[in-house]
Design a protein around this motif. Sequence first.
Motif, PDB file in Angstrom:
ATOM      1  N   UNK A   1    -107.866 -11.614  66.107  1.00 38.65           N
ATOM      2  CA  UNK A   1    -108.183 -10.374  66.810  1.00 38.65           C
ATOM      3  C   UNK A   1    -109.630  -9.922  66.635  1.00 38.65           C
ATOM      4  N   UNK A   2    -110.127  -9.933  65.413  1.00 40.26           N
ATOM      5  CA  UNK A   2    -111.461  -9.393  65.157  1.00 40.26           C
ATOM      6  C   UNK A   2    -112.565 -10.085  65.951  1.00 40.26           C
TER       7      UNK A   2
ATOM      8  N   UNK B   1    -116.202  -6.108  69.932  1.00 41.22           N
ATOM      9  CA  UNK B   1    -117.504  -5.629  69.471  1.00 41.22           C
ATOM     10  C   UNK B   1    -117.347  -4.340  68.673  1.00 41.22           C
ATOM     11  N   UNK B   2    -116.292  -3.591  69.001  1.00 41.54           N
ATOM     12  CA  UNK B   2    -116.030  -2.303  68.360  1.00 41.54           C
ATOM     13  C   UNK B   2    -114.572  -2.270  67.926  1.00 41.54           C
ATOM     14  N   UNK B   3    -114.310  -1.660  66.767  1.00 42.94           N
ATOM     15  CA  UNK B   3    -112.953  -1.566  66.234  1.00 42.94           C
ATOM     16  C   UNK B   3    -112.673  -0.117  65.855  1.00 42.94           C
ATOM     17  N   UNK B   4    -111.525   0.397  66.287  1.00 48.70           N
ATOM     18  CA  UNK B   4    -111.014   1.680  65.803  1.00 48.70           C
ATOM     19  C   UNK B   4    -109.809   1.379  64.911  1.00 48.70           C
ATOM     20  N   UNK B   5    -109.954   1.602  63.611  1.00 42.80           N
ATOM     21  CA  UNK B   5    -108.852   1.401  62.677  1.00 42.80           C
ATOM     22  C   UNK B   5    -108.300   2.781  62.340  1.00 42.80           C
ATOM     23  N   UNK B   6    -107.087   3.079  62.796  1.00 42.05           N
ATOM     24  CA  UNK B   6    -106.544   4.429  62.760  1.00 42.05           C
ATOM     25  C   UNK B   6    -105.793   4.691  61.454  1.00 42.05           C
TER      26      UNK B   6
ATOM     27  N   UNK C   1    -115.576  -6.279  56.158  1.00 40.77           N
ATOM     28  CA  UNK C   1    -115.538  -7.587  56.816  1.00 40.77           C
ATOM     29  C   UNK C   1    -116.070  -7.482  58.247  1.00 40.77           C
ATOM     30  N   UNK C   2    -115.649  -6.442  58.975  1.00 38.05           N
ATOM     31  CA  UNK C   2    -116.095  -6.268  60.360  1.00 38.05           C
ATOM     32  C   UNK C   2    -117.593  -5.982  60.432  1.00 38.05           C
ATOM     33  N   UNK C   3    -118.073  -5.092  59.575  1.00 42.27           N
ATOM     34  CA  UNK C   3    -119.486  -4.714  59.623  1.00 42.27           C
ATOM     35  C   UNK C   3    -120.389  -5.853  59.192  1.00 42.27           C
ATOM     36  N   UNK C   4    -119.903  -6.709  58.305  1.00 40.28           N
ATOM     37  CA  UNK C   4    -120.688  -7.891  57.922  1.00 40.28           C
ATOM     38  C   UNK C   4    -120.856  -8.847  59.102  1.00 40.28           C
ATOM     39  N   UNK C   5    -119.984  -8.727  60.086  1.00 35.48           N
ATOM     40  CA  UNK C   5    -120.095  -9.526  61.303  1.00 35.48           C
ATOM     41  C   UNK C   5    -120.855  -8.787  62.399  1.00 35.48           C
ATOM     42  N   UNK C   6    -121.447  -7.625  62.054  1.00 35.85           N
ATOM     43  CA  UNK C   6    -122.231  -6.865  63.014  1.00 35.85           C
ATOM     44  C   UNK C   6    -121.411  -6.037  63.971  1.00 35.85           C
ATOM     45  N   UNK C   7    -120.143  -5.802  63.650  1.00 34.58           N
ATOM     46  CA  UNK C   7    -119.278  -5.037  64.548  1.00 34.58           C
ATOM     47  C   UNK C   7    -119.258  -3.564  64.141  1.00 34.58           C
ATOM     48  N   UNK C   8    -119.091  -2.705  65.130  1.00 40.40           N
ATOM     49  CA  UNK C   8    -118.955  -1.276  64.889  1.00 40.40           C
ATOM     50  C   UNK C   8    -117.494  -0.994  64.562  1.00 40.40           C
ATOM     51  N   UNK C   9    -117.202  -0.667  63.316  1.00 45.87           N
ATOM     52  CA  UNK C   9    -115.837  -0.305  62.944  1.00 45.87           C
ATOM     53  C   UNK C   9    -115.806   1.162  62.560  1.00 45.87           C
ATOM     54  N   UNK C  10    -114.975   1.911  63.262  1.00 46.06           N
ATOM     55  CA  UNK C  10    -114.784   3.332  63.007  1.00 46.06           C
ATOM     56  C   UNK C  10    -113.395   3.516  62.421  1.00 46.06           C
ATOM     57  N   UNK C  11    -113.343   4.178  61.273  1.00 46.28           N
ATOM     58  CA  UNK C  11    -112.063   4.466  60.630  1.00 46.28           C
ATOM     59  C   UNK C  11    -111.740   5.943  60.852  1.00 46.28           C
TER      60      UNK C  11
ATOM     61  N   UNK D   1    -124.240   1.386  55.970  1.00 48.00           N
ATOM     62  CA  UNK D   1    -124.599  -0.028  56.016  1.00 48.00           C
ATOM     63  C   UNK D   1    -126.121  -0.144  56.017  1.00 48.00           C
ATOM     64  N   UNK D   2    -126.627  -1.268  55.558  1.00 52.35           N
ATOM     65  CA  UNK D   2    -128.074  -1.471  55.436  1.00 52.35           C
ATOM     66  C   UNK D   2    -128.730  -1.586  56.804  1.00 52.35           C
ATOM     67  N   UNK D   3    -128.050  -2.212  57.760  1.00 50.51           N
ATOM     68  CA  UNK D   3    -128.593  -2.403  59.105  1.00 50.51           C
ATOM     69  C   UNK D   3    -128.729  -1.040  59.784  1.00 50.51           C
ATOM     70  N   UNK D   4    -129.976  -0.585  59.978  1.00 50.60           N
ATOM     71  CA  UNK D   4    -130.223   0.751  60.526  1.00 50.60           C
ATOM     72  C   UNK D   4    -129.708   0.887  61.954  1.00 50.60           C
ATOM     73  N   UNK D   5    -129.870  -0.153  62.758  1.00 50.76           N
ATOM     74  CA  UNK D   5    -129.407  -0.093  64.148  1.00 50.76           C
ATOM     75  C   UNK D   5    -127.879  -0.009  64.203  1.00 50.76           C
ATOM     76  N   UNK D   6    -127.203  -0.812  63.378  1.00 48.93           N
ATOM     77  CA  UNK D   6    -125.745  -0.773  63.343  1.00 48.93           C
ATOM     78  C   UNK D   6    -125.271   0.586  62.846  1.00 48.93           C
ATOM     79  N   UNK D   7    -125.946   1.128  61.831  1.00 53.54           N
ATOM     80  CA  UNK D   7    -125.556   2.432  61.306  1.00 53.54           C
ATOM     81  C   UNK D   7    -125.701   3.513  62.371  1.00 53.54           C
TER      82      UNK D   7
END
Length: 331
Positions: free
Chosen positions: A129-130, A134-139, A193-203, A157-163
Amino acid sequence: MKETPHLTFDLDTPGVSIGHLIVPKGEDYEALSLPVISINKGDGPRLLITGGNHGNESEGPLVARRLVDWLPGSQTCGRVIIAPEINPLAVKAFTRSTPVDGKNLNRVFPGRADGSVSERIADAISRVLLPTADTVFDLHSGSSIWDLPPSVIMHPVVDADLMAEMVRVAEAFKLPVTLVWEHPDTAGMFDIVAQNQGKVLICTEFGGGIVSASALAIYEAGVRNALIALGLVEGKAEHPIFRQRQSSQTLETRLSDELKSPARGIFEPRCSMLDEVKQGGLIGVLHSMESLTAQPVEICVPTASIVYGIRSGGYVDLNEAVTYLARPRKV
């Protein structure tokens, strides 16, 4: 030949596809079939929505299933995959962790194909699934233990653009609180795990306590706002009404903002979520279960703060978290 995790349908099929994510059997438990829906409307954002990561947080699965009802007719582009209960064993048992192996699913990502059932679920989600999103909503929600405002959270996260993109998407929910939560690096969390792959994960943290119709309406409205911001759904975003007003604020919390119990006892809250507390202000008291004459132990805030979350009462052990404090985020 050993079975591998897979979907029972092709994600590239246009339109609505309903099937299952197959988690292969292992030594401790049989194969699992997790219900999944894919709404594929062609080019556009790729979003994955998951619920039931923790089995005692019912708001996520309920909001996810509400989306299943109306999103296929409202989505205009892109692809949304919804898996309402990614840990069905914990959901059925209404427990935070998986009852079969006693593991917290949100601490074993990316999982192991030859591991216990929790690790196999994490492996299936990570491998099948992951990569599609590109974006994940974990509810998530506060369950019955925590009193939390409807909110969306993310870890720095360290990546300013991703943050910056994570904050943008989180604020698009227009829930009462967007929280940047400084959190100790806990191995195995889905978002890491998701953010290390450059994905936007919102919890999301969809409140806690009683699961009411009015509360679910707020949470569903927040997700709809985010879908609009991503361009998946047409419409105008609106601030959900919480405590008879429309408002939202972006906060941050540090490691030192977690107040822990200085003793064992029954915790009695003396403030509520989103209260502004002055330095030295009283958060709650602990009552000894061994004595009726012992003075309650007071828990006070070290600095002026906003109460983000507070334990809803009950017995707490020594060094168990009772309050999370926060303050306006400085950009």
